[in-house]
Motif scaffolding. Sequence first.
Motif, PDB file in Angstrom:
ATOM      1  N   TRP A   1     -45.658  75.284 -19.092  1.00 49.26           N
ATOM      2  CA  TRP A   1     -45.262  73.913 -18.779  1.00 49.26           C
ATOM      3  C   TRP A   1     -46.268  73.305 -17.804  1.00 49.26           C
ATOM      4  CZ3 TRP A   1     -39.365  74.234 -17.224  1.00 49.26           C
ATOM      5  CH2 TRP A   1     -38.626  74.686 -18.330  1.00 49.26           C
ATOM      6  N   MET A   2     -46.640  74.094 -16.803  1.00 48.29           N
ATOM      7  CA  MET A   2     -47.529  73.587 -15.758  1.00 48.29           C
ATOM      8  C   MET A   2     -48.140  74.767 -15.026  1.00 48.29           C
ATOM      9  SD  MET A   2     -46.647  70.630 -12.974  1.00 48.29           S
ATOM     10  CE  MET A   2     -47.920  69.464 -12.481  1.00 48.29           C
ATOM     11  N   ARG A   3     -49.432  74.595 -14.650  1.00 48.81           N
ATOM     12  CA  ARG A   3     -50.132  75.664 -13.935  1.00 48.81           C
ATOM     13  C   ARG A   3     -50.785  75.089 -12.678  1.00 48.81           C
ATOM     14  NH1 ARG A   3     -53.183  79.373 -18.394  1.00 48.81           N
ATOM     15  NH2 ARG A   3     -52.573  81.014 -16.938  1.00 48.81           N
ATOM     16  N   ALA A   4     -51.106  75.969 -11.755  1.00 44.94           N
ATOM     17  CA  ALA A   4     -51.642  75.531 -10.465  1.00 44.94           C
ATOM     18  C   ALA A   4     -52.973  74.812 -10.607  1.00 44.94           C
ATOM     19  CB  ALA A   4     -51.785  76.728  -9.525  1.00 44.94           C
ATOM     20  N   SER A   5     -53.792  75.173 -11.592  1.00 49.14           N
ATOM     21  CA  SER A   5     -55.087  74.510 -11.771  1.00 49.14           C
ATOM     22  C   SER A   5     -54.888  73.015 -11.996  1.00 49.14           C
ATOM     23  CB  SER A   5     -55.848  75.132 -12.943  1.00 49.14           C
ATOM     24  OG  SER A   5     -55.066  75.125 -14.127  1.00 49.14           O
ATOM     25  N   GLU A   6     -53.887  72.634 -12.791  1.00 53.70           N
ATOM     26  CA  GLU A   6     -53.616  71.213 -13.007  1.00 53.70           C
ATOM     27  C   GLU A   6     -53.340  70.509 -11.690  1.00 53.70           C
ATOM     28  OE1 GLU A   6     -50.276  68.221 -15.002  1.00 53.70           O
ATOM     29  OE2 GLU A   6     -50.256  70.347 -15.542  1.00 53.70           O
ATOM     30  N   VAL A   7     -52.601  71.156 -10.810  1.00 54.32           N
ATOM     31  CA  VAL A   7     -52.226  70.548  -9.535  1.00 54.32           C
ATOM     32  C   VAL A   7     -53.451  70.319  -8.656  1.00 54.32           C
ATOM     33  CG1 VAL A   7     -50.883  70.884  -7.417  1.00 54.32           C
ATOM     34  CG2 VAL A   7     -49.893  71.481  -9.642  1.00 54.32           C
ATOM     35  N   TYR A   8     -54.374  71.260  -8.649  1.00 52.27           N
ATOM     36  CA  TYR A   8     -55.602  71.060  -7.863  1.00 52.27           C
ATOM     37  C   TYR A   8     -56.398  69.860  -8.380  1.00 52.27           C
ATOM     38  CZ  TYR A   8     -55.073  75.322  -5.133  1.00 52.27           C
ATOM     39  OH  TYR A   8     -54.622  76.278  -4.248  1.00 52.27           O
ATOM     40  N   PHE A   9     -56.444  69.684  -9.681  1.00 52.75           N
ATOM     41  CA  PHE A   9     -57.166  68.532 -10.233  1.00 52.75           C
ATOM     42  C   PHE A   9     -56.428  67.228  -9.961  1.00 52.75           C
ATOM     43  CE2 PHE A   9     -58.953  71.916 -13.106  1.00 52.75           C
ATOM     44  CZ  PHE A   9     -60.237  71.855 -12.600  1.00 52.75           C
ATOM     45  N   LEU A  10     -55.108  67.267  -9.974  1.00 51.05           N
ATOM     46  CA  LEU A  10     -54.338  66.081  -9.592  1.00 51.05           C
ATOM     47  C   LEU A  10     -54.635  65.689  -8.145  1.00 51.05           C
ATOM     48  CD1 LEU A  10     -50.925  67.085 -11.209  1.00 51.05           C
ATOM     49  CD2 LEU A  10     -52.292  65.094 -11.878  1.00 51.05           C
ATOM     50  N   LYS A  11     -54.673  66.672  -7.265  1.00 49.43           N
ATOM     51  CA  LYS A  11     -54.985  66.411  -5.859  1.00 49.43           C
ATOM     52  C   LYS A  11     -56.428  65.947  -5.695  1.00 49.43           C
ATOM     53  CE  LYS A  11     -53.419  69.240  -2.703  1.00 49.43           C
ATOM     54  NZ  LYS A  11     -53.133  70.513  -1.983  1.00 49.43           N
ATOM     55  N   ALA A  12     -57.323  66.488  -6.498  1.00 46.15           N
ATOM     56  CA  ALA A  12     -58.728  66.069  -6.436  1.00 46.15           C
ATOM     57  C   ALA A  12     -58.861  64.595  -6.780  1.00 46.15           C
ATOM     58  CB  ALA A  12     -59.576  66.923  -7.383  1.00 46.15           C
ATOM     59  N   GLU A  13     -58.130  64.150  -7.795  1.00 45.19           N
ATOM     60  CA  GLU A  13     -58.172  62.732  -8.156  1.00 45.19           C
ATOM     61  C   GLU A  13     -57.607  61.877  -7.032  1.00 45.19           C
ATOM     62  OE1 GLU A  13     -56.531  59.519 -11.459  1.00 45.19           O
ATOM     63  OE2 GLU A  13     -56.032  61.649 -11.699  1.00 45.19           O
ATOM     64  N   ALA A  14     -56.484  62.323  -6.450  1.00 48.53           N
ATOM     65  CA  ALA A  14     -55.893  61.578  -5.330  1.00 48.53           C
ATOM     66  C   ALA A  14     -56.878  61.485  -4.167  1.00 48.53           C
ATOM     67  CB  ALA A  14     -54.602  62.253  -4.881  1.00 48.53           C
ATOM     68  N   ALA A  15     -57.560  62.567  -3.859  1.00 46.09           N
ATOM     69  CA  ALA A  15     -58.555  62.566  -2.780  1.00 46.09           C
ATOM     70  C   ALA A  15     -59.729  61.653  -3.107  1.00 46.09           C
ATOM     71  CB  ALA A  15     -59.046  63.989  -2.527  1.00 46.09           C
ATOM     72  N   LEU A  16     -60.056  61.544  -4.401  1.00 45.71           N
ATOM     73  CA  LEU A  16     -61.147  60.674  -4.832  1.00 45.71           C
ATOM     74  C   LEU A  16     -60.865  59.222  -4.464  1.00 45.71           C
ATOM     75  CD1 LEU A  16     -63.836  61.051  -6.485  1.00 45.71           C
ATOM     76  CD2 LEU A  16     -62.522  60.365  -8.495  1.00 45.71           C
ATOM     77  N   TYR A  17     -59.588  58.852  -4.422  1.00 44.25           N
ATOM     78  CA  TYR A  17     -59.204  57.486  -4.069  1.00 44.25           C
ATOM     79  C   TYR A  17     -59.034  57.305  -2.559  1.00 44.25           C
ATOM     80  CZ  TYR A  17     -58.083  57.559  -9.055  1.00 44.25           C
ATOM     81  OH  TYR A  17     -58.143  57.701 -10.426  1.00 44.25           O
ATOM     82  N   GLY A  18     -59.337  58.356  -1.799  1.00 44.06           N
ATOM     83  CA  GLY A  18     -59.264  58.263  -0.350  1.00 44.06           C
ATOM     84  C   GLY A  18     -57.910  58.547   0.240  1.00 44.06           C
ATOM     85  N   TRP A  19     -56.991  59.085  -0.545  1.00 44.01           N
ATOM     86  CA  TRP A  19     -55.665  59.390  -0.036  1.00 44.01           C
ATOM     87  C   TRP A  19     -55.710  60.658   0.811  1.00 44.01           C
ATOM     88  CZ3 TRP A  19     -52.459  58.766  -5.202  1.00 44.01           C
ATOM     89  CH2 TRP A  19     -52.613  57.451  -5.666  1.00 44.01           C
ATOM     90  N   PRO A  20     -54.918  60.732   1.878  1.00 47.02           N
ATOM     91  CA  PRO A  20     -54.941  61.899   2.774  1.00 47.02           C
ATOM     92  C   PRO A  20     -54.168  63.084   2.196  1.00 47.02           C
ATOM     93  CG  PRO A  20     -53.326  60.308   3.552  1.00 47.02           C
ATOM     94  CD  PRO A  20     -54.003  59.667   2.378  1.00 47.02           C
TER      95      PRO A  20
END
Length: 541
Positions: free
Chosen positions: A360-379
């Motif tokens: 259903w979901m794996r940790a690698s997906e979560v790291y990439f989701l966070k990477a995108e959020a960080a790309l937008y400057g979110w803390p």
Amino acid sequence: MKLRKCHLIAGVLSLSVLTACDFEKINTNEFEMLPEEGMMDGITIGGPLTAMQKSVIPVGTQADGTNIANAYQTAYNLAADCWSGYFGQNNAWNNGYNNLTYSLMDGWVSSSYRQAYSNILPFWQDIKAKTETSYPEAFALAQILKISAWHKATDMFGPIPYKEAGKGLITVPYDSQEDVYKAMFAELTEAIGVLTKYADQGSSSLMPKADAVYGGNTRHWVIYANSLMLRLAMRVYYADAELSKKYALQAINHPIGVMQSKDDEAKMERGAGLVFQNNIDILANQYNECRMGSSMFAYLGGYQDPRLPKYFLTSTYSRATSIGSYGKYMAIPTGHMLSNNDTFKKFSTPNIVSATPTYWMRASEVYFLKAEAALYGWPVGDTAENLYKKGIAMSFEENGISTSEVNAYMRSGRTPMAYSFTDNYIGISVNAPVVSTATTAWGTGLEENLEKIMIQKWIALYPNGQEAWSEQRRTGYPKLHPVLNNNSFKEVDSEKGIRRMVYPTSNASSQEELDNLDKARKMLRGGEDKAGTRLWWDNKK
């Protein structure tokens, strides 16, 4: 059968004592479990709970034969799994006029709606009726499972019946996709709160015998629910950036948090006394239909990605392409119109067996989701570059590849490759140019790095084609090969790809249902129930 009874001693007990006797206890079988006791032990809701889990992504056991695999094939494999670029098919159903050439087949589309929405509804309603007020932890888990399934339904079709579902209405009104997402965020927030409190009180187990995913581990359910919230939050970024940021940070900053390790992944493998079968094994190895897609071949082959042999087997086709030291591989082009043939049977088969988990979901997906959020400057607590690298490393670990290979992989300088396939005997010739020049190394610009994040996320998501298709539509990455034949009668742009499924005709029969469905269609962009119509969150300029 012995019954509980009051022992009346004549001459000793008064009439008042007699009338105080508990009638319910008198007439209760002491060897049977009371409904309330069964509820707390998870017996009366255990079956529906397991059934909900089996329906998030259709999965069955050996006892089901090929029935569940057939349902998965029409609902997902002959749709999102191929539209995402992961797979091609060794068949041309309906003379090539089918989902794979954007000529949507109503029966298959009905299967998609049924598997993503309808099938889970009665089990959720059953648990809701039994637990909403009396057993809030069980209801919270049911809410998480419902959202796990229904977010796929809205991501396929757009508006779905949501906020009024489960209230006993004969005709349940559809909600706009924006309203559906806002309701899912609110319900996830509440469910996470309930389960967090339950876990904090030291209650670490919740219906372990019925839970096939985490064996009743409450903290893992909170981690999964937060990760699911993060997935959905990033999904709406281009439609409502503030809404996206609010719930992304809420999930990341939660005290229990989101997935960080392989142990956190949500999957259906074995549990609740059952051993599950992977559907793709049947479609690839029994039916000889599901094979590597050309877009996946172009990226994995071009990068000489070490996940290539983990994902697909080598090809016995005489003109297959050698990929580094991994052997020869060959992929089926997307959207062809050739019937089942022996040539395509020789192409690269998914490296999936019956015992392979359904993720259903794996940790690698979560790291990439966070990477995108960080790309937008979110803390989010780390840089986009570090999270991007951690995502690749986690995907390597999830696939049994040493993380020591990550640096060399990122420094390789390789790019996706072209794809060509000509076979005059079966009458096909394809020459697909390089679709992207993106390397695996971190870049400089926002859009450049977004593409890199999404490419690596797409590779890591395999074989979850539904999520891959949704993210590709949302961001435009990775760039995929267009279909060879577009039979949508100009409803779908070949370069942009299919954007959604149209509502199946089975969704309405009475005039009231037809009117209800017509209201849903009016919620779509331009009021157009077409495969080329963009969803609410599909809003990137």
